[in-house]
Design a protein around this motif. Structure first.
Motif, PDB file in Angstrom:
ATOM      1  N   VAL A   1      47.374  33.376  42.556  1.00  0.00           N
ATOM      2  CA  VAL A   1      46.574  34.335  42.832  1.00  0.00           C
ATOM      3  C   VAL A   1      47.201  35.214  43.898  1.00  0.00           C
ATOM      4  O   VAL A   1      47.628  34.655  44.913  1.00  0.00           O
ATOM      5  CB  VAL A   1      45.045  33.904  43.508  1.00  0.00           C
ATOM      6  CG1 VAL A   1      44.183  33.386  42.380  1.00  0.00           C
ATOM      7  CG2 VAL A   1      45.085  33.087  44.544  1.00  0.00           C
ATOM      8  N   PRO A   2      46.882  36.672  43.687  1.00  0.00           N
ATOM      9  CA  PRO A   2      47.857  37.334  44.652  1.00  0.00           C
ATOM     10  C   PRO A   2      47.415  37.364  46.130  1.00  0.00           C
ATOM     11  O   PRO A   2      46.156  37.155  46.240  1.00  0.00           O
ATOM     12  CB  PRO A   2      47.683  38.610  43.980  1.00  0.00           C
ATOM     13  CG  PRO A   2      46.499  38.755  43.191  1.00  0.00           C
ATOM     14  CD  PRO A   2      46.418  37.269  42.658  1.00  0.00           C
ATOM     15  N   TYR A   3      48.283  37.388  46.894  1.00  0.00           N
ATOM     16  CA  TYR A   3      47.988  37.550  48.397  1.00  0.00           C
ATOM     17  C   TYR A   3      48.514  38.802  48.983  1.00  0.00           C
ATOM     18  O   TYR A   3      47.550  39.770  49.195  1.00  0.00           O
ATOM     19  CB  TYR A   3      48.773  36.333  49.296  1.00  0.00           C
ATOM     20  CG  TYR A   3      48.791  36.424  50.635  1.00  0.00           C
ATOM     21  CD1 TYR A   3      47.632  36.499  51.529  1.00  0.00           C
ATOM     22  CD2 TYR A   3      49.922  36.456  51.285  1.00  0.00           C
ATOM     23  CE1 TYR A   3      47.475  36.764  52.546  1.00  0.00           C
ATOM     24  CE2 TYR A   3      50.027  36.534  52.817  1.00  0.00           C
ATOM     25  CZ  TYR A   3      48.641  36.628  53.348  1.00  0.00           C
ATOM     26  OH  TYR A   3      48.655  36.618  54.835  1.00  0.00           O
ATOM     27  N   GLN A   4      49.714  39.102  49.338  1.00  0.00           N
ATOM     28  CA  GLN A   4      50.114  40.368  49.866  1.00  0.00           C
ATOM     29  C   GLN A   4      51.470  40.631  49.259  1.00  0.00           C
ATOM     30  O   GLN A   4      52.155  39.736  48.713  1.00  0.00           O
ATOM     31  CB  GLN A   4      50.213  40.222  51.561  1.00  0.00           C
ATOM     32  CG  GLN A   4      48.838  40.168  52.197  1.00  0.00           C
ATOM     33  CD  GLN A   4      49.084  40.383  53.768  1.00  0.00           C
ATOM     34  OE1 GLN A   4      48.188  40.946  54.059  1.00  0.00           O
ATOM     35  NE2 GLN A   4      50.005  39.979  54.266  1.00  0.00           N
ATOM     36  N   GLY A   5      51.854  41.803  49.458  1.00  0.00           N
ATOM     37  CA  GLY A   5      53.284  42.428  49.006  1.00  0.00           C
ATOM     38  C   GLY A   5      53.644  43.673  49.664  1.00  0.00           C
ATOM     39  O   GLY A   5      53.319  43.791  50.705  1.00  0.00           O
ATOM     40  N   GLY A   6      54.438  44.487  48.899  1.00  0.00           N
ATOM     41  CA  GLY A   6      54.837  45.509  49.595  1.00  0.00           C
ATOM     42  C   GLY A   6      56.246  46.062  48.835  1.00  0.00           C
ATOM     43  O   GLY A   6      56.407  45.644  47.797  1.00  0.00           O
ATOM     44  N   VAL A   7      57.025  46.607  49.554  1.00  0.00           N
ATOM     45  CA  VAL A   7      58.374  47.392  49.261  1.00  0.00           C
ATOM     46  C   VAL A   7      59.503  47.125  50.265  1.00  0.00           C
ATOM     47  O   VAL A   7      59.222  47.004  51.552  1.00  0.00           O
ATOM     48  CB  VAL A   7      57.961  48.815  49.274  1.00  0.00           C
ATOM     49  CG1 VAL A   7      59.447  49.560  49.206  1.00  0.00           C
ATOM     50  CG2 VAL A   7      57.145  49.192  48.068  1.00  0.00           C
ATOM     51  N   ALA A   8      60.516  46.867  49.846  1.00  0.00           N
ATOM     52  CA  ALA A   8      61.772  46.696  50.688  1.00  0.00           C
ATOM     53  C   ALA A   8      62.016  48.273  50.970  1.00  0.00           C
ATOM     54  O   ALA A   8      62.813  48.866  50.106  1.00  0.00           O
ATOM     55  CB  ALA A   8      62.947  45.977  49.868  1.00  0.00           C
ATOM     56  N   ALA A   9      61.934  48.509  52.004  1.00  0.00           N
ATOM     57  CA  ALA A   9      61.983  49.895  52.424  1.00  0.00           C
ATOM     58  C   ALA A   9      63.049  50.393  53.461  1.00  0.00           C
ATOM     59  O   ALA A   9      63.737  49.280  54.124  1.00  0.00           O
ATOM     60  CB  ALA A   9      60.692  50.629  53.104  1.00  0.00           C
TER      61      ALA A   9
ATOM     62  N   LEU B   1      37.146  29.449  42.788  1.00  0.00           N
ATOM     63  CA  LEU B   1      37.660  30.504  43.715  1.00  0.00           C
ATOM     64  C   LEU B   1      36.503  31.767  43.751  1.00  0.00           C
ATOM     65  O   LEU B   1      36.578  32.639  42.664  1.00  0.00           O
ATOM     66  CB  LEU B   1      38.885  31.130  43.018  1.00  0.00           C
ATOM     67  CG  LEU B   1      40.103  30.288  43.159  1.00  0.00           C
ATOM     68  CD1 LEU B   1      41.275  30.806  42.306  1.00  0.00           C
ATOM     69  CD2 LEU B   1      40.276  30.034  44.555  1.00  0.00           C
ATOM     70  N   THR B   2      35.495  31.662  44.420  1.00  0.00           N
ATOM     71  CA  THR B   2      34.129  32.282  44.407  1.00  0.00           C
ATOM     72  C   THR B   2      34.527  33.539  44.864  1.00  0.00           C
ATOM     73  O   THR B   2      33.830  34.658  44.755  1.00  0.00           O
ATOM     74  CB  THR B   2      32.976  31.650  45.126  1.00  0.00           C
ATOM     75  OG1 THR B   2      33.573  31.400  46.434  1.00  0.00           O
ATOM     76  CG2 THR B   2      32.663  30.317  44.552  1.00  0.00           C
ATOM     77  N   ASN B   3      35.676  33.771  45.747  1.00  0.00           N
ATOM     78  CA  ASN B   3      36.227  34.927  46.423  1.00  0.00           C
ATOM     79  C   ASN B   3      37.198  35.751  45.314  1.00  0.00           C
ATOM     80  O   ASN B   3      37.731  36.798  45.960  1.00  0.00           O
ATOM     81  CB  ASN B   3      36.597  34.854  47.768  1.00  0.00           C
ATOM     82  CG  ASN B   3      35.606  34.434  48.660  1.00  0.00           C
ATOM     83  OD1 ASN B   3      34.601  34.733  48.628  1.00  0.00           O
ATOM     84  ND2 ASN B   3      35.940  33.424  49.591  1.00  0.00           N
ATOM     85  N   LEU B   4      37.339  35.395  44.291  1.00  0.00           N
ATOM     86  CA  LEU B   4      38.421  36.085  43.209  1.00  0.00           C
ATOM     87  C   LEU B   4      38.055  37.667  43.200  1.00  0.00           C
ATOM     88  O   LEU B   4      38.764  38.221  42.855  1.00  0.00           O
ATOM     89  CB  LEU B   4      38.543  35.130  42.294  1.00  0.00           C
ATOM     90  CG  LEU B   4      39.756  35.690  41.386  1.00  0.00           C
ATOM     91  CD1 LEU B   4      41.239  35.453  41.948  1.00  0.00           C
ATOM     92  CD2 LEU B   4      40.035  34.769  39.924  1.00  0.00           C
ATOM     93  N   GLY B   5      36.826  37.604  43.120  1.00  0.00           N
ATOM     94  CA  GLY B   5      36.269  39.315  42.862  1.00  0.00           C
ATOM     95  C   GLY B   5      36.564  40.168  44.006  1.00  0.00           C
ATOM     96  O   GLY B   5      36.925  41.348  43.575  1.00  0.00           O
ATOM     97  N   ASN B   6      37.289  39.704  44.865  1.00  0.00           N
ATOM     98  CA  ASN B   6      37.506  40.751  46.050  1.00  0.00           C
ATOM     99  C   ASN B   6      39.038  41.168  45.738  1.00  0.00           C
ATOM    100  O   ASN B   6      39.335  42.260  46.448  1.00  0.00           O
ATOM    101  CB  ASN B   6      37.776  39.916  47.322  1.00  0.00           C
ATOM    102  CG  ASN B   6      36.331  39.530  47.909  1.00  0.00           C
ATOM    103  OD1 ASN B   6      35.462  39.899  47.676  1.00  0.00           O
ATOM    104  ND2 ASN B   6      36.263  38.528  48.894  1.00  0.00           N
ATOM    105  N   ILE B   7      39.672  40.688  44.867  1.00  0.00           N
ATOM    106  CA  ILE B   7      41.211  40.984  44.456  1.00  0.00           C
ATOM    107  C   ILE B   7      40.959  42.302  43.535  1.00  0.00           C
ATOM    108  O   ILE B   7      40.158  42.086  42.679  1.00  0.00           O
ATOM    109  CB  ILE B   7      41.838  39.938  43.927  1.00  0.00           C
ATOM    110  CG1 ILE B   7      42.101  38.814  44.716  1.00  0.00           C
ATOM    111  CG2 ILE B   7      43.332  40.401  43.284  1.00  0.00           C
ATOM    112  CD1 ILE B   7      42.612  39.116  46.161  1.00  0.00           C
ATOM    113  N   GLY B   8      41.685  43.183  43.792  1.00  0.00           N
ATOM    114  CA  GLY B   8      41.820  44.227  43.001  1.00  0.00           C
ATOM    115  C   GLY B   8      42.220  44.060  41.531  1.00  0.00           C
ATOM    116  O   GLY B   8      43.430  43.221  41.339  1.00  0.00           O
ATOM    117  N   GLU B   9      41.488  44.590  40.593  1.00  0.00           N
ATOM    118  CA  GLU B   9      41.958  44.475  38.993  1.00  0.00           C
ATOM    119  C   GLU B   9      43.493  44.545  38.651  1.00  0.00           C
ATOM    120  O   GLU B   9      43.754  43.766  38.087  1.00  0.00           O
ATOM    121  CB  GLU B   9      40.830  45.293  38.245  1.00  0.00           C
ATOM    122  CG  GLU B   9      40.907  44.734  36.704  1.00  0.00           C
ATOM    123  CD  GLU B   9      40.079  45.471  35.899  1.00  0.00           C
ATOM    124  OE1 GLU B   9      40.125  45.404  34.826  1.00  0.00           O
ATOM    125  OE2 GLU B   9      39.084  45.979  36.691  1.00  0.00           O
ATOM    126  N   SER B  10      43.929  45.626  39.415  1.00  0.00           N
ATOM    127  CA  SER B  10      45.250  45.856  38.927  1.00  0.00           C
ATOM    128  C   SER B  10      46.265  44.924  39.396  1.00  0.00           C
ATOM    129  O   SER B  10      47.233  44.867  38.902  1.00  0.00           O
ATOM    130  CB  SER B  10      45.760  47.207  39.584  1.00  0.00           C
ATOM    131  OG  SER B  10      45.506  46.818  40.868  1.00  0.00           O
TER     132      SER B  10
END
Length: 351
Positions: free
Chosen positions: A132-140, A109-118
């Motif tokens: 590894v995290p992809y996308q997320g959000g909120v039930a709005a 996973l050489t691109n893992l550094g693109n993911i925000g540390e949080s």
């Protein structure tokens, strides 16, 4: 992130034994093919096409609308049927706990550094051993202000009898029951049967307000005007707003349901190396931008968010504010007995 009813039969399946067999860290079949099982309307076909062009690997896509549907399907199929899945936070914890996921080879996973540390080292998968995290959000909440006179600021407002027959809501038992719990000042992960009895009582008052259950494309009912209020994923609200300027997004005052979806490899995947290559590609800035542009969810790829510019980062529907995320709550992996109670409530609501 989109979920449907989990039947009692599925609950029994989920409570069953782990899948047998050991995983594979190398391909046991041709690496020229990859079978992925992902959320509906969530990964850009352009990104998949680019991966196929770059690698020569053919990607076969199947989709699902809920974590429960996905887990049950993976369990019912032969081990190795799927090479990649997209479990949400609590589902990663559940699958890993049942021995259903392969460990990820971080060196690939050489691109893992693109993911925000949080977004790394989450509580549901410490060290990102399996995901590894992809996308997320909120039930709005989405509101068509040209059709609704009532000011809506909270999940609790959705229970108002004046909204009879006007709601489209997620076909997702944890989201709808969780929203009900939040409206009562409770956790979305309540387990006390006595308290859940009161949750059920309030939940059933929502029945007359619901015109449609839809996790795949709830925005459609808002755009067409069939529904005037929606309980939907934040990105769906953002897309509806682009089609109709009268539609506005509301983040509930009680604190929202927050989620993060992830890339993971099921146990026994036949094309492990190709799966790792695909995940690494999806972690690239170019692929993440294609996914954000088509499906504007909260992205864990901080480098891609930066590259998207102000239009995305300042759009509160596409990129929910940090304070909304901080005030929200993630769904947790609950025990089988509690899930049975939730399932019974859901069944009564949809009768």
């Amino acid at each position: 992130m989109k979920k449907k009813i989990m039947s009692m039969a599925l609950a029994a399946v989920l409570a069953g034994s782990m899948l047998g067999g050991c995983g594979s860290s190398s391909d046991t079949a041709s690496a020229g093919e990859l079978n992925i099982f992902i959320w509906t309307e969530y990964v850009s076909q352009d990104a998949i096409d680019a991966f196929e062009k770059d690698t020569g690997i053919k990607v076969n896509v199947s989709t699902y609308s809920s974590n429960e549907d996905m887990i049950a399907k993976v369990k019912s199929e032969s081990e190795g049927t799927y090479d990649i899945i997209q479990p949400s936070d609590y589902a990663v914890e559940q699958l890993a706990g049942q021995g259903m996921l392969e460990e990820l080879d971080k060196e690939k996973l050489t691109n893992l550094g693109n993911i925000g540390e949080s977004y790394l080292d989450p509580s549901y998968d410490p060290g990102n051993v399996y995901s590894v995290p992809y996308q997320g959000g909120v039930a709005a909440i989405a509101v068509n202000t040209s059709k609704v006179d009532k000011e809506i600021t909270s999940y609790g407002d959705l229970f108002d009898p004046s909204l009879a027959g006007q709601l489209v809501v997620l076909d997702d038992y944890r989201a709808v029951i969780g929203m009900t719990e939040r409206s009562m000042g409770l956790s979305m992960n309540e387990t006390d049967p006595d308290i859940l009895s009161g949750v059920e009582e309030k939940l059933l008052t929502l029945k007359d307000n619901i015109a449609l259950y839809d996790s795949d494309s709830p925005k459609s009912a808002m755009i067409s005007g069939d529904c005037s209020v929606g309980y939907m994923w934040s990105a769906e609200a953002a897309l509806a707003m682009e089609e109709n300027a009268d539609i506005q997004i509301v983040y509930p005052s009680e604190g929202a349901y927050v989620f993060m979806d992830n890339w993971a490899i099921p146990k026994g995947a036949k094309h492990y190396d190709a799966a790792m290559e695909f995940i690494n590609y999806m972690l690239s800035v170019d692929a993440a931008k294609m996914n954000i542009e088509e499906f504007p969810y909260l992205s864990a790829n901080s480098k891609a968010v930066e590259a998207m510019g102000e239009e995305y980062s300042s759009n509160e529907a596409k990129n929910p504010p940090a304070e909304v995320i901080a005030a929200g709550e993630y769904v947790s992996n609950l025990d089988t007995d509690t899930l049975a109670i939730y399932d019974e409530m859901w069944t009564k609501l949809k009768e």
